[in-house]
Design a protein around this motif. Structure first.
Motif, PDB file in Angstrom:
ATOM      1  N   LEU A 104       0.867  -1.175   0.000  1.00 43.71           N
ATOM      2  CA  LEU A 104       0.000   0.000   0.000  1.00 43.71           C
ATOM      3  C   LEU A 104       0.901   1.221   0.000  1.00 43.71           C
ATOM      4  CD1 LEU A 104      -2.918   1.165   0.318  1.00 43.71           C
ATOM      5  CD2 LEU A 104      -2.458   1.216   2.792  1.00 43.71           C
ATOM      6  N   THR A 105       0.708   2.125  -0.953  1.00 40.62           N
ATOM      7  CA  THR A 105       1.590   3.280  -1.089  1.00 40.62           C
ATOM      8  C   THR A 105       0.829   4.568  -0.794  1.00 40.62           C
ATOM      9  OG1 THR A 105       1.137   3.280  -3.473  1.00 40.62           O
ATOM     10  CG2 THR A 105       3.152   2.186  -2.733  1.00 40.62           C
ATOM     11  N   VAL A 106       1.413   5.405   0.074  1.00 35.80           N
ATOM     12  CA  VAL A 106       0.774   6.642   0.527  1.00 35.80           C
ATOM     13  C   VAL A 106       1.784   7.776   0.409  1.00 35.80           C
ATOM     14  CG1 VAL A 106      -0.423   7.812   2.410  1.00 35.80           C
ATOM     15  CG2 VAL A 106      -0.606   5.317   2.166  1.00 35.80           C
ATOM     16  N   GLY A 107       1.439   8.815  -0.331  1.00 38.59           N
ATOM     17  CA  GLY A 107       2.296   9.981  -0.475  1.00 38.59           C
ATOM     18  C   GLY A 107       1.680  11.206   0.176  1.00 38.59           C
ATOM     19  N   ILE A 108       2.521  12.033   0.784  1.00 36.72           N
ATOM     20  CA  ILE A 108       2.087  13.289   1.398  1.00 36.72           C
ATOM     21  C   ILE A 108       2.979  14.380   0.848  1.00 36.72           C
ATOM     22  CG2 ILE A 108       1.778  14.552   3.557  1.00 36.72           C
ATOM     23  CD1 ILE A 108       1.375  11.895   4.980  1.00 36.72           C
ATOM     24  N   ALA A 109       2.392  15.345   0.133  1.00 34.36           N
ATOM     25  CA  ALA A 109       3.167  16.363  -0.570  1.00 34.36           C
ATOM     26  C   ALA A 109       2.577  17.751  -0.342  1.00 34.36           C
ATOM     27  CB  ALA A 109       3.219  16.048  -2.060  1.00 34.36           C
ATOM     28  N   GLY A 110       3.226  18.755  -0.947  1.00 33.86           N
ATOM     29  CA  GLY A 110       2.751  20.130  -0.879  1.00 33.86           C
ATOM     30  C   GLY A 110       2.613  20.731  -2.261  1.00 33.86           C
ATOM     31  N   TYR A 111       2.445  22.048  -2.318  1.00 35.91           N
ATOM     32  CA  TYR A 111       2.239  22.771  -3.567  1.00 35.91           C
ATOM     33  C   TYR A 111       1.072  22.144  -4.344  1.00 35.91           C
ATOM     34  CZ  TYR A 111       6.662  24.979  -2.375  1.00 35.91           C
ATOM     35  OH  TYR A 111       7.653  25.661  -1.718  1.00 35.91           O
ATOM     36  N   ASP A 112       1.338  21.626  -5.561  1.00 36.35           N
ATOM     37  CA  ASP A 112       0.286  20.957  -6.337  1.00 36.35           C
ATOM     38  C   ASP A 112       0.517  19.448  -6.410  1.00 36.35           C
ATOM     39  OD1 ASP A 112       2.488  20.891  -7.951  1.00 36.35           O
ATOM     40  OD2 ASP A 112       1.519  21.770  -9.716  1.00 36.35           O
ATOM     41  N   GLY A 113       1.404  18.951  -5.552  1.00 37.27           N
ATOM     42  CA  GLY A 113       1.729  17.526  -5.549  1.00 37.27           C
ATOM     43  C   GLY A 113       2.977  17.183  -6.324  1.00 37.27           C
ATOM     44  N   GLY A 114       3.438  18.097  -7.199  1.00 39.20           N
ATOM     45  CA  GLY A 114       4.650  17.867  -7.962  1.00 39.20           C
ATOM     46  C   GLY A 114       4.580  16.594  -8.803  1.00 39.20           C
ATOM     47  N   VAL A 143      -2.287  16.147  -0.551  1.00 36.37           N
ATOM     48  CA  VAL A 143      -1.523  17.349  -0.882  1.00 36.37           C
ATOM     49  C   VAL A 143      -1.988  18.517  -0.021  1.00 36.37           C
ATOM     50  CG1 VAL A 143      -0.961  19.006  -2.695  1.00 36.37           C
ATOM     51  CG2 VAL A 143      -1.192  16.568  -3.253  1.00 36.37           C
ATOM     52  N   ALA A 144      -1.019  19.248   0.530  1.00 37.62           N
ATOM     53  CA  ALA A 144      -1.294  20.511   1.216  1.00 37.62           C
ATOM     54  C   ALA A 144      -1.104  21.621   0.193  1.00 37.62           C
ATOM     55  CB  ALA A 144      -0.353  20.701   2.396  1.00 37.62           C
ATOM     56  N   PRO A 145      -2.191  22.144  -0.393  1.00 36.36           N
ATOM     57  CA  PRO A 145      -2.079  23.087  -1.506  1.00 36.36           C
ATOM     58  C   PRO A 145      -1.704  24.498  -1.054  1.00 36.36           C
ATOM     59  CG  PRO A 145      -4.381  22.764  -0.960  1.00 36.36           C
ATOM     60  CD  PRO A 145      -3.604  21.867  -0.033  1.00 36.36           C
ATOM     61  N   SER A 146      -0.411  24.729  -0.903  1.00 34.91           N
ATOM     62  CA  SER A 146       0.085  26.031  -0.463  1.00 34.91           C
ATOM     63  C   SER A 146       1.435  26.282  -1.102  1.00 34.91           C
ATOM     64  CB  SER A 146       0.205  26.069   1.064  1.00 34.91           C
ATOM     65  OG  SER A 146       0.851  27.257   1.498  1.00 34.91           O
ATOM     66  N   ALA A 147       1.812  27.551  -1.234  1.00 34.49           N
ATOM     67  CA  ALA A 147       3.127  27.913  -1.749  1.00 34.49           C
ATOM     68  C   ALA A 147       4.105  28.191  -0.612  1.00 34.49           C
ATOM     69  CB  ALA A 147       3.021  29.142  -2.653  1.00 34.49           C
ATOM     70  N   SER A 148       3.652  28.088   0.633  1.00 37.50           N
ATOM     71  CA  SER A 148       4.493  28.339   1.798  1.00 37.50           C
ATOM     72  C   SER A 148       5.002  27.018   2.358  1.00 37.50           C
ATOM     73  CB  SER A 148       3.705  29.090   2.882  1.00 37.50           C
ATOM     74  OG  SER A 148       4.393  29.062   4.113  1.00 37.50           O
ATOM     75  N   VAL A 149       6.323  26.846   2.393  1.00 40.47           N
ATOM     76  CA  VAL A 149       6.907  25.624   2.950  1.00 40.47           C
ATOM     77  C   VAL A 149       6.474  25.436   4.397  1.00 40.47           C
ATOM     78  CG1 VAL A 149       9.076  24.503   3.598  1.00 40.47           C
ATOM     79  CG2 VAL A 149       8.891  25.660   1.402  1.00 40.47           C
ATOM     80  N   HIS A 150       6.410  26.535   5.142  1.00 39.15           N
ATOM     81  CA  HIS A 150       6.052  26.454   6.561  1.00 39.15           C
ATOM     82  C   HIS A 150       4.627  25.931   6.738  1.00 39.15           C
ATOM     83  CE1 HIS A 150       8.970  29.715   5.855  1.00 39.15           C
ATOM     84  NE2 HIS A 150       9.579  29.232   6.935  1.00 39.15           N
ATOM     85  N   ARG A 151       3.682  26.494   5.982  1.00 37.39           N
ATOM     86  CA  ARG A 151       2.293  26.054   6.105  1.00 37.39           C
ATOM     87  C   ARG A 151       2.133  24.626   5.594  1.00 37.39           C
ATOM     88  NH1 ARG A 151       3.055  30.619   7.575  1.00 37.39           N
ATOM     89  NH2 ARG A 151       3.932  29.304   9.214  1.00 37.39           N
ATOM     90  N   ILE A 152       2.861  24.270   4.530  1.00 34.92           N
ATOM     91  CA  ILE A 152       2.791  22.905   3.992  1.00 34.92           C
ATOM     92  C   ILE A 152       3.193  21.906   5.070  1.00 34.92           C
ATOM     93  CG2 ILE A 152       3.886  21.274   2.400  1.00 34.92           C
ATOM     94  CD1 ILE A 152       4.055  23.602   0.377  1.00 34.92           C
ATOM     95  N   GLN A 153       4.326  22.163   5.713  1.00 32.35           N
ATOM     96  CA  GLN A 153       4.824  21.214   6.709  1.00 32.35           C
ATOM     97  C   GLN A 153       3.892  21.130   7.912  1.00 32.35           C
ATOM     98  OE1 GLN A 153       8.836  22.664   7.269  1.00 32.35           O
ATOM     99  NE2 GLN A 153       9.632  21.338   5.646  1.00 32.35           N
ATOM    100  N   GLU A 154       3.299  22.251   8.305  1.00 34.79           N
ATOM    101  CA  GLU A 154       2.340  22.213   9.408  1.00 34.79           C
ATOM    102  C   GLU A 154       1.109  21.397   9.039  1.00 34.79           C
ATOM    103  OE1 GLU A 154       3.567  26.634  11.179  1.00 34.79           O
ATOM    104  OE2 GLU A 154       1.809  26.393   9.912  1.00 34.79           O
ATOM    105  N   ALA A 155       0.627  21.579   7.818  1.00 35.39           N
ATOM    106  CA  ALA A 155      -0.549  20.825   7.372  1.00 35.39           C
ATOM    107  C   ALA A 155      -0.222  19.341   7.215  1.00 35.39           C
ATOM    108  CB  ALA A 155      -1.076  21.387   6.052  1.00 35.39           C
ATOM    109  N   GLN A 156       0.983  19.030   6.736  1.00 33.21           N
ATOM    110  CA  GLN A 156       1.370  17.629   6.598  1.00 33.21           C
ATOM    111  C   GLN A 156       1.426  16.935   7.956  1.00 33.21           C
ATOM    112  OE1 GLN A 156       5.074  17.931   4.388  1.00 33.21           O
ATOM    113  NE2 GLN A 156       4.020  17.450   2.467  1.00 33.21           N
ATOM    114  N   THR A 157       1.884  17.657   8.974  1.00 36.28           N
ATOM    115  CA  THR A 157       1.900  17.087  10.323  1.00 36.28           C
ATOM    116  C   THR A 157       0.489  16.700  10.747  1.00 36.28           C
ATOM    117  OG1 THR A 157       3.829  18.409  10.931  1.00 36.28           O
ATOM    118  CG2 THR A 157       2.517  17.514  12.732  1.00 36.28           C
ATOM    119  N   THR A 158      -0.475  17.570  10.460  1.00 31.70           N
ATOM    120  CA  THR A 158      -1.870  17.271  10.780  1.00 31.70           C
ATOM    121  C   THR A 158      -2.349  16.044  10.001  1.00 31.70           C
ATOM    122  OG1 THR A 158      -2.302  19.618  11.189  1.00 31.70           O
ATOM    123  CG2 THR A 158      -4.221  18.201  10.821  1.00 31.70           C
ATOM    124  N   MET A 159      -1.968  15.941   8.736  1.00 28.47           N
ATOM    125  CA  MET A 159      -2.395  14.813   7.907  1.00 28.47           C
ATOM    126  C   MET A 159      -1.930  13.479   8.486  1.00 28.47           C
ATOM    127  SD  MET A 159      -1.645  16.067   4.023  1.00 28.47           S
ATOM    128  CE  MET A 159      -2.229  17.631   3.390  1.00 28.47           C
TER     129      MET A 159
END
Length: 239
Positions: free
Chosen positions: A173-183, A196-212
C-alpha cells in the motif's frame, strides 16, 4: 555608522527580512513592533487553519479510506515503512514513533524509518547514489502486506518516486504526502493515495502535513479498535 543590533546576518538578510520586515525597519517604536509581530502571528495561524480546513473538505473521506486500508494491512501482519528527505525525514520518523509508541492502552504497531540507519544511507549514497536510498531498502524488506509512506514538501524527490515504484511492484500500500500541487508525485501511477497541502508556503505545507499524518495515525488506530471489537463480538457465545 551601522547599528549592529539592526544589521541582518550576512547571507540571511534576504530570507529573514522577507518574512519579518518590521524587524529590519531601523529604529522603531517597541509597541508598534510588538503589534506587528502579533498581527503576523495571527495571520499565520489563520492561514494554517484555513489550509487544514481545505485539506479536510477535500480529503477527509480519502483519509478515512486510507486509514481503513492501513488498518487492514496491520491486521494481516503488515509493517509500515516511512521515508523522506531533510525535514520530511524527521516527519517520517515522528510518524513511525506514533505507531511504535501510541500511548497507554493502545496497541504498538510495527513501523520503521528508512533514514534511521546512517551506515546504510551513506553506503548507498556513496556506492550508488542518493536516488536509491529508499527503493533499495524497500526491495530488501518490503512485502505485499506492508505499507510505504513517503513525505515531500515539493513532491518532486526522485528517491521517493523510485521508492513508490518499488513498493507498488511488490504490492505494498503506497501513501504519499506532498505540498504545492503535488509535484511529480501527482503524475505517477504507483501511489494508492496522495494527500496534498495546496500552499506555496513551505512552513504552512509542513504544518498541514503534520496534521495529515497525525490524522492517519489516529484513524488507523480507531479502525483497528473497531475490527477487534467486531471480532470479539462475533466470537462471544450467544446467551
Amino acid at each position: 555608522m551601522t547599528d549592529a543590533g539592526t544589521t541582518p546576518i550576512p547571507g540571511q538578510a534576504g530570507s529573514v527580512e522577507s518574512l519579518y520586515p518590521f524587524l529590519y525597519a531601523g529604529a522603531s517604536d517597541v509597541g508598534a513592533v510588538l503589534e506587528e509581530v502579533r498581527r503576523s502571528t495571527v495571520a499565520k495561524a489563520e492561514e494554517i487553519i484555513e489550509l487544514r480546513r481545505r485539506v479536510l473538505d477535500r480529503d477527509g473521506g480519502r483519509l478515512l479510506a486510507c486509514a481503513g486500508d492501513m488498518a487492514d494491512r496491520f491486521a494481516a501482519g503488515g509493517r509500515l515503512f516511512a521515508f523522506g528527505n531533510g525535514g520530511s525525514s524527521s516527519d517520517a520518523q515522528q510518524l513511525v514513533t506514533l505507531f511504535l509508541n501510541p500511548g497507554p492502552g493502545a496497541r504498538p504497531l510495527p513501523a520503521y524509518g528508512l533514514t534511521n540507519d546512517g551506515a546504510v544511507l551513506t553506503a548507498l549514497c556513496n556506492d550508488i547514489g542518493v536516488e536509491v536510498v529508499f527503493s533499495r531498502q524497500i526491495a530488501a524488506f518490503g512485502a505485499k502486506r506492508d505499507i510505504a509512506v513517503g513525505l515531500s514538501t515539493s513532491g518532486n524527490s526522485a528517491n521517493l518516486l523510485r521508492a513508490f515504484d518499488e513498493a507498488s511492484r511488490r504490492g505494498m500500500l503506497t501513501v504519499g504526502i506532498a505540498g504545492y500541487d503535488g509535484g511529480k508525485m501527482a503524475e505517477i501511477d504507483s501511489l494508492d493515495y496522495l494527500f496534498v497541502a495546496p500552499s506555496a508556503s513551505v512552513h504552512r505545507i509542513q504544518e498541514a502535513q503534520t496534521t495529515m499524518y497525525h490524522a492517519l495515525w489516529e484513524l488507523t488506530l480507531g479502525q483497528l479498535q473497531k475490527e477487534v471489537a467486531t471480532l470479539c463480538a462475533s466470537e462471544s457465545p450467544v446467551s
